[in-house]
Design an enzyme around this catalytic site. Structure first.
Site, PDB file in Angstrom:
ATOM      1  CG  HIS A 264      -1.837   1.140   1.364  1.00  0.00           C
ATOM      2  ND1 HIS A 264      -3.148   1.079   0.961  1.00  0.00           N
ATOM      3  CD2 HIS A 264      -1.655   2.400   1.823  1.00  0.00           C
ATOM      4  CE1 HIS A 264      -3.731   2.252   1.173  1.00  0.00           C
ATOM      5  NE2 HIS A 264      -2.840   3.073   1.700  1.00  0.00           N
ATOM      6  CD  GLU A 265       1.614   3.556   3.738  1.00  0.00           C
ATOM      7  OE1 GLU A 265       1.817   4.646   3.147  1.00  0.00           O
ATOM      8  OE2 GLU A 265       0.574   3.321   4.391  1.00  0.00           O
ATOM      9  CG  HIS A 268       0.246   6.181  -0.671  1.00  0.00           C
ATOM     10  ND1 HIS A 268      -0.751   6.914  -1.260  1.00  0.00           N
ATOM     11  CD2 HIS A 268      -0.337   5.506   0.366  1.00  0.00           C
ATOM     12  CE1 HIS A 268      -1.903   6.693  -0.607  1.00  0.00           C
ATOM     13  NE2 HIS A 268      -1.674   5.833   0.376  1.00  0.00           N
ATOM     14  CD  GLU A 294      -6.062   5.131   0.269  1.00  0.00           C
ATOM     15  OE1 GLU A 294      -5.113   5.905   0.529  1.00  0.00           O
ATOM     16  OE2 GLU A 294      -6.347   4.150   0.977  1.00  0.00           O
TER      17      GLU A 294
END
EC number: 3.4.17.19
Lengths: 501, 501
Positions: A264-265, A268, A294
């Site tokens: 997830h990070e 980003h 997101e």
């Protein structure tokens, strides 16, 4: 020859430096700072933010902006110079409308509110937090009135996080989403549950770290322009396009915690690392909205990382890294485990399917607070009611209910919906990618992540803030925001997993 | 009621915040920053330093200072308010005298000079660095003229690092030192050499880290208000009195490298951690001079850490931590090894006895450059000549000679002598401590480091910059700077070790 545009860039460059410095200090605060540093750090961050704000809203910035607008008159609107001036004008007008007294009152209230929220959650006593939340709502209403809006005050708040997005669009989209999603969740709840015991084995942290980092390196995250550290709450932060850092946290007895947060990070991080380097030290060098940001994190976490295709490539590596935990498991069991759906109380622990319902609930409540239809005192009951309606579960405590999230205590109203918008956009983008890169699934199955990243860089990342999220989505997919693609994706993937008809 | 003093404090507080932020960014640069962050980091540091400087030298600061001086008129000169105003006035007058054009020219030259120095040292070619060094000398002369001085231009430069110290005092003190020290070094060189093979065994880094950190924790370094990380060149930095960080570097096959540098940096760290907390966020919250700072680091590194008393307490622990390397060694062999004296080429690797000679050489050369008696082109030869005179060794290359230190390339002239001043002051202080704390050696032999630290806190640390180093030394020891105590200490300790008469 010095032009107004050059002077403006130099001034904005210093402001970006101050913001980057604040980011470094915040990163350090969450990763390495000893406890004794906390008090002074609060002053340091406040000074950096205050000076950046003062310099930005100063008359001088406005004068340079006026002249710079003349200088870029007629330029291609997507050129860096024209975009820089346009986006700076938007930020400037917005920030200038906020009276210094309101900014300072918000800042003061927020620091009290965060402490109150911590105490309230620990004591499971909403009354401790309620007066501060009421004040935060009032201040947000004042803020919305100061900024101005066309339809409703919530528009002005949402626009800070999702420029160009309207509350009415979110309301319509979420209605579609809810109408389709609640029956799907009900159907899953009445199906045979997936067994995810395999995820609760022993996953030594050292191997988790090297496995996770090797995967995101494969995805394209550049460790020469970033790093991954440990913090209590995972986050991504950027100090420049050449220094974009991730954090994670490890749980030795639950594999998904660190691994999917790392993906997830990294999503980003890939966005931030992929911005055109010529935009560095300008206000354009950022994601265009929280929702679009997101969409990138969720694309890598869910659409890539929780797909069968992805694990068909990595399952052998996983077994080699964690022989004790998954040595005797097969790919299908593991794939089903990481996609188990279970209506639950806590947003940050919720699965891909139910997550959006948690967001909708928050959006409905905070919109009601801002337009006055909901009173702060009614929140705990409304929370339980909506949890029951949407998810069929009810928290026994407010700590597991209305007090679970930090966001409101930070003064952030208008932020929550961007999480769900990101989920929806991720699937809209992925559908376009599948059309334009016909072999993307073959690529993923073979660990070739370059074409996907190249596409995202060219179509999303490199533009920074040149286009708003609605503009970018329209340009890339040919469509506006829609819940349908996400619903179709969920129906197909989870219909298969849970044998729904 | 807002007073000028309160407004001044608030303004200085913001300036301290900017400097602290710059320190965090520099610390990160040396410890964790990925290579891709370098370019933006240079801009960020420059912006923070520029804004801090601009804010400090602004007319507004002067106005507040004028009024604040009236407000503290008649107050105890050692009160915080009176000291704050006095020290701020001193800094303000100094900084205001530097024309912005000179500051910017120095900054520009220095960034070129550092690159040139790196290249020159790598290529062992002084000519690459010479033109930049010549320019740095010229700019330092301009700086000295702008600031003003009574006796000679070097005074103005020295005063930046050692406020209140005069070049004439350094010259006299160094002459005494040299006259006594050179014969001692000669005598040691003709004695039987100490065997230090034991230090070159295998010292696993993990154990070095835990041993070193446990020792400095015993000394009183507070890990709740600091931490120790790894960097290429060890240093201490402070972001507030509650956050004072050390760095070190490890060499698995040479014990002293990390251990004594850890004690050294902990000495600096104890000074910073010991400043009166009420001085935080003011310009008083710093060591009073580089020399006094160095006296604290050298006191812990050498007077404590290389003493037989210290190791009579820690030798068992050392053997337990490194059984392979020192399991079969006795205390005396180890003690002699860590105190081996050997005239050598490189300052940072030199021993306790010869170190000051390296400093004197540099002081004489840089003072000659500033007053025009020495030309840059003559430096390499003069370096060799003086090395031969003082230490009896001559570098074969300029890389091991005049190019070995980074300081001049950073524009820092007037800095070097503070290293030797710190050595001298450390012994002057320690002699007073022995008079006032009669059992200090018994304490050290039993690992009771509290009384020593309490004394240093009360007499040195807590005052921050309220007293200058000469004032503080006079007040505490009743004497001015002198080389005699250090010479006596060296005669006694090394006379014994090397059987001198």
């Amino acid at each position: 020859m010095s032009t107004a545009l050059a002077d403006l860039k130099s001034r904005l460059g210093q402001i970006e430096d101050l913001k980057a410095a604040a980011n470094v200090l915040s990163w350090d605060q969450e990763t390495y700072m000893p406890p004794g540093g906390a008090e002074a750090r609060a002053y340091q961050l406040s000074t950096l933010q205050t000076l950046a704000h003062e310099k930005f809203v100063a008359d001088k910035t406005g004068e340079l902006l006026n002249h710079a607008e003349e200088e870029v008159n007629g330029a291609d609107p997507l050129s860096t110079d024209a975009s820089l001036v346009r986006v700076t004008r938007r930020d400037y007008e917005r920030d200038r409308k906020l009276p210094a007294s309101l900014v300072s009152e918000i800042s003061k209230t927020v620091s009290e509110a965060k402490e109150a929220w911590k105490k309230a959650r620990a004591a499971d006593d909403f009354d401790i937090f309620a007066p501060l939340l009421r004040r935060i709502v009032e201040l947000n209403v004042e803020k919305a009135e100061a900024i101005g809006y066309e339809d409703e005050p919530y528009d002005a708040l949402l626009d800070e996080y999702e420029p160009g997005m309207r509350t009415a669009t979110v309301v319509d989209t979420f209605r579609d989403l809810r109408d389709d999603l609640v029956p799907i969740v009900d159907a899953i709840a009445s199906s045979e549950q997936v067994d995810n015991a395999v995820l609760h084995g022993t996953y030594p942290i050292k191997q988790q770290k090297s496995f996770g980092q090797s995967v995101i390196r494969d995805l394209g995250y550049d460790f020469d322009r970033g790093r991954e550290d440990v913090s209590a709450h995972p986050f991504t932060t950027s100090f420049s396009i050449g220094d974009v850092r991730l954090t994670t946290r490890y749980d030795e007895s639950f594999f998904p915690a660190a691994f999917f947060s790392t993906l997830h990070e990294a999503g980003h991080g890939l966005y931030e690392q992929g911005i055109d380097p010529s935009l560095d030290r300008t206000p354009l060098a950022d994601g265009t909205s929280l929702g679009m940001h997101e969409s990138q994190s969720r694309l890598y976490e869910n659409l890539v990382g929780r797909s069968r295709t992805f694990w068909s490539h990595y399952f052998d590596d996983l077994q080699n890294a964690f022989p004790e935990a998954v040595g005797d498991t097969d790919l299908d069991t593991f794939y089903r485990a990481i996609n188990r759906v279970e209506p639950s109380l806590i947003r940050v622990e919720s699965d891909e399917v139910t997550y959006n319902l948690h967001i909708m609930l928050r959006f409905e409540l905070e919109r009601g607070l801002i337009d006055g239809r909901i009173d702060v005192d009614d929140l705990p009951d409304l929370w339980r009611e909506k949890m029951n309606d949407y998810l069929g579960v009810v928290p026994e405590t407010d700590a597991d209910g209305v007090l679970q999230d930090v966001h409101w205590s930070l003064g952030a109203i208008g932020y929550f919906p961007t999480y769900a918008l990101g989920n929806l956009m991720s699937v809209q983008l992925m559908n376009t990618i599948r059309e334009e890169l016909s072999d993307v699934d073959g690529d993923l199955a073979n660990g070739r992540f370059g074409p996907l990243l190249d596409w995202l860089r060219e179509n999303v990342h490199e533009h920074g803030r040149k286009l708003t999220a609605p503009q970018l989505l329209e340009r890339v997919t040919g469509e506006g925001l829609s819940a349908d693609p996400w619903i179709e994706y969920v129906r197909s993937k989870f219909g298969d997993l849970y044998d729904l008809d």
